[in-house]
Design an enzyme around this catalytic site. Structure first.
Site, mmCIF file in Angstrom:
data_model
loop_
_atom_site.group_PDB
_atom_site.id
_atom_site.type_symbol
_atom_site.label_atom_id
_atom_site.label_comp_id
_atom_site.label_asym_id
_atom_site.label_seq_id
_atom_site.Cartn_x
_atom_site.Cartn_y
_atom_site.Cartn_z
ATOM 1 N N TYR A 161 34.174 53.681 32.754
ATOM 2 C CA TYR A 161 34.748 52.984 33.910
ATOM 3 C C TYR A 161 35.827 53.855 34.556
ATOM 4 O O TYR A 161 35.871 54.008 35.781
ATOM 5 C CB TYR A 161 35.320 51.641 33.451
ATOM 6 C CG TYR A 161 36.096 50.886 34.502
ATOM 7 C CD1 TYR A 161 35.457 50.311 35.603
ATOM 8 C CD2 TYR A 161 37.475 50.733 34.394
ATOM 9 C CE1 TYR A 161 36.181 49.607 36.565
ATOM 10 C CE2 TYR A 161 38.196 50.027 35.347
ATOM 11 C CZ TYR A 161 37.540 49.469 36.432
ATOM 12 O OH TYR A 161 38.255 48.776 37.383
ATOM 13 N N GLU A 164 39.967 40.640 38.831
ATOM 14 C CA GLU A 164 41.386 40.848 38.525
ATOM 15 C C GLU A 164 42.061 39.502 38.266
ATOM 16 O O GLU A 164 42.934 39.392 37.395
ATOM 17 C CB GLU A 164 42.093 41.590 39.665
ATOM 18 C CG GLU A 164 41.649 43.023 39.873
ATOM 19 C CD GLU A 164 42.045 43.974 38.751
ATOM 20 O OE1 GLU A 164 42.837 43.579 37.872
ATOM 21 O OE2 GLU A 164 41.548 45.116 38.748
ATOM 22 N N TRP A 218 41.610 44.071 30.170
ATOM 23 C CA TRP A 218 40.584 44.483 31.114
ATOM 24 C C TRP A 218 39.277 44.777 30.387
ATOM 25 O O TRP A 218 38.187 44.545 30.927
ATOM 26 C CB TRP A 218 41.039 45.692 31.932
ATOM 27 C CG TRP A 218 39.998 46.124 32.906
ATOM 28 C CD1 TRP A 218 39.305 47.300 32.920
ATOM 29 C CD2 TRP A 218 39.472 45.353 34.007
ATOM 30 N NE1 TRP A 218 38.399 47.312 33.950
ATOM 31 C CE2 TRP A 218 38.477 46.131 34.641
ATOM 32 C CE3 TRP A 218 39.751 44.075 34.512
ATOM 33 C CZ2 TRP A 218 37.765 45.682 35.754
ATOM 34 C CZ3 TRP A 218 39.034 43.631 35.618
ATOM 35 C CH2 TRP A 218 38.060 44.434 36.228
#
Length: 200
Positions: free
Chosen positions: A29, A51, A59
């Protein structure tokens, strides 16, 4: 630079921050997606949504669940999600593949409706990108990276005014990092300046 305290040198010889240096999913990522410009409506809406879901979680958790999120939320098509009703909320609350939080699910639907409404005034992407600052941080170590900025506070305020939820200043700062509005790659990282938006 091997002696840079802010980065970790991987087996491939590339320098990354610690958070992106171990987990293969996070490393990929970081290397291919994080910080690269996202300017299309659906892409920005998806990232605003994820988010928001990330708040209070890691995350990595959200990234692992992203395929399930995309399946559950019709690939983050704002028009489709704007038409969701209580049956869809119940369906999503029963979906073990995503984060089952009623407030965040309902915010996703409200935000889709707000995204559709914004089309008459330039659109979500243009609004978000209009808060791009004149300069970007130049962090050497992770502790140098701020968690909010005057622009993220202003963006949060404007999105709330437009009917969005789960768009606090810290969440919006993370969004701005993720979609290339800011470059908070560490100075020693191989990805610094990779967005083409900011000089290295």
């Amino acid at each position: 630079m091997v002696d840079d305290p802010g980065v970790v040198i991987g087996e491939d010889g590339l320098a990354r921050p610690a958070w992106a240096s171990v987990d293969p999913l996070l490393r990929d990522y970081y290397d291919t997606e994080w910080g690269m410009p996202v300017t299309d409506e659906r892409g920005v809406y998806e990232r605003v949504t994820l988010e928001g879901f990330q708040a209070g979680l890691s995350w990595a958790t959200i990234l692992r669940k992203r395929p399930a999120f995309r399946a559950a939320f019709d690939d983050f098509d704002p028009d489709t999600i704007a038409a969701y009703d209580e049956r869809d909320v119940d369906r999503l609350l029963a979906d073990t593949g995503i984060v089952r939080n009623r407030q965040k699910i309902e915010a996703t639907i409200r935000n889709a409706r707000a995204t559709v409404e914004l089309r008459d005034d330039g659109g979500l992407s243009a609004l978000v990108w209009s808060f791009k600052p004149d300069t970007t941080p130049a962090p050497r170590v992770f502790a140098d990276i701020p968690t909010r900025s005057p622009e993220s506070v202003a963006l949060s305020r404007e999105l709330r005014r437009r009917g969005f939820s789960f768009v606090g200043p810290t969440t919006m700062f993370a969004l701005m990092e993720a979609i290339g509005i800011l470059d908070t790659h560490l100075l020693g990282s191989h990805r610094r300046g990779s967005s083409g938006i900011w000089p290295t």
